[in-house]
Enzyme design. Structure first.
Site, PDB file in Angstrom:
ATOM      1  CG  HIS A 166      52.310  43.161  48.145  1.00  9.88           C
ATOM      2  ND1 HIS A 166      51.259  42.582  47.466  1.00  9.88           N
ATOM      3  CD2 HIS A 166      53.410  42.452  47.797  1.00  9.88           C
ATOM      4  CE1 HIS A 166      51.715  41.571  46.736  1.00  9.88           C
ATOM      5  NE2 HIS A 166      53.015  41.472  46.917  1.00  9.88           N
ATOM      6  CB  CYS A 253      48.172  44.511  42.704  1.00 10.71           C
ATOM      7  SG  CYS A 253      46.682  43.988  43.536  1.00 10.71           S
TER       8      CYS A 253
HETATM    9  C1  CIR Z   1      48.744  37.120  45.728  1.00 14.23           C
HETATM   10  O1  CIR Z   1      48.699  36.686  46.876  1.00 14.23           O
HETATM   11  O2  CIR Z   1      49.795  37.216  45.098  1.00 14.23           O
HETATM   12  C2  CIR Z   1      47.452  37.540  45.069  1.00 14.23           C
HETATM   13  N1  CIR Z   1      46.385  36.657  45.447  1.00 14.23           N
HETATM   14  C3  CIR Z   1      47.106  38.946  45.436  1.00 14.23           C
HETATM   15  C4  CIR Z   1      48.136  39.928  44.995  1.00 14.23           C
HETATM   16  C5  CIR Z   1      47.745  41.298  45.309  1.00 14.23           C
HETATM   17  N2  CIR Z   1      48.742  42.173  44.882  1.00 14.23           N
HETATM   18  C6  CIR Z   1      49.071  43.293  45.521  1.00 14.23           C
HETATM   19  O3  CIR Z   1      48.576  43.577  46.610  1.00 14.23           O
HETATM   20  N3  CIR Z   1      50.019  44.011  44.972  1.00 14.23           N
END
Ligand code: CIR
Length: 261
Positions: A166, A253
């Site tokens: 992201h 997040c």
């Molecule tokens: C994912 O891959 O969606 C989750 N395991 C981690 C999300 C992390 N979110 C972020 O960096 N905004």
């Protein structure tokens, strides 16, 4: 304290046992459940220590990544937005935030076209960057820009380095003039006009830090980054995150934060 960080409230979701099966870009071993629970509890405690009132939502066992509440939603004092996250296993997560956001925000908008993850939205003092990534496509970025405009925010769409999950995996706002960015993202020039702190070599995994009021939450495993962030008007709080990082967790997040009232 600068107003952009002047949050009063946050929403988090407690991990369930399924969290150890969360998505991860680079493969790798599952984290331990005890480790994730301890690190998540430490994160919630740090938000409270920073001065926030934190609402903890129940685990969602059917959604291993549901602790990352800032991917299926974004919140602002003016209203909340339910997004369409770009990972198929996460697309329905927003439905489980609908009632709580409807209860706490005057306006609840909903993305209907394309895909966008909240992790790709970096709110700057005057506008929001929406990063294009494997999770956020152009149709989603444009739809989201339209929704942000309804809340009074302008947005710019930006490219994100290809290897990055992201936009906020590689960048964070430190104060109203200062951005932290990995070297490739800093080199892209999108932060021209800001003071850019480049993440020390070998510590890119720590680039997602979270400023909350007068505290900056940083991963404990990034000593040079911790030193770099000292001196920007905030206390640096180093938090253990080695287990939760195995499922690509970032500090931004794992909560939705806003200034109420
Ligand atoms: C994912 O891959 O969606 C989750 N395991 C981690 C999300 C992390 N979110 C972020 O960096 N905004």
């Amino acid at each position: 304290m600068t107003r952009i960080f002047d949050f009063t409230d946050a929403i988090v979701r407690r991990p369930g046992a399924s969290v150890v099966k969360g998505l991860r870009a680079g493969g790798g071993a599952d984290p331990t459940l005890d480790g994730v629970l301890a690190e998540h509890a430490g994160y919630v405690a740090a938000l409270r220590s920073a001065g926030l009132a934190v609402q903890e939502l129940d685990p969602l066992e059917d959604f291993p990544d549901a602790i990352f509440v800032e991917d299926p939603a974004l919140v602002f004092p003016e209203g909340a937005v339910l997004l369409r996250p770009g990972a198929p296993s996460r697309e329905a997560e927003g439905q489980f935030l609908r009632d709580v956001l409807a209860a706490r925000f005057p306006v609840l908008l909903e993305q209907r076209e394309g895909y966008a993850d909240g992790g790709d939205v970096l709110v700057m003092p005057d506008f929001a960057y929406i990063g294009l990534s494997a999770r956020t496509d152009r149709a989603g970025a444009e739809a989201l820009a339209g929704l942000l405009a309804e809340l009074g925010y302008s947005a710019k769409v930006a490219e994100t380095p290809p290897e990055v999950l992201h936009l906020k995996t590689a960048s964070s706002l430190i104060d109203e003039e200062t951005v932290l960015a990995t070297a490739p993202l800093a080199a892209s020039g999108i932060f021209a006009g800001y003071r850019v702190l480049v993440v020390p070599e070998g510590e890119d995994g720590g680039a997602n830090v979270l400023r909350v009021r007068d505290t900056i939450l940083v991963g404990a495993g990034y000593p040079r980054l911790i030193e770099l962030l000292d001196g920007y008007g905030a206390r640096v709080a180093a938090l253990p995150n080695a287990e939760i990082a195995k499922i690509d967790a970032g500090f931004t997040c794992m909560s939705l934060r806003w200034r109420a009232g």
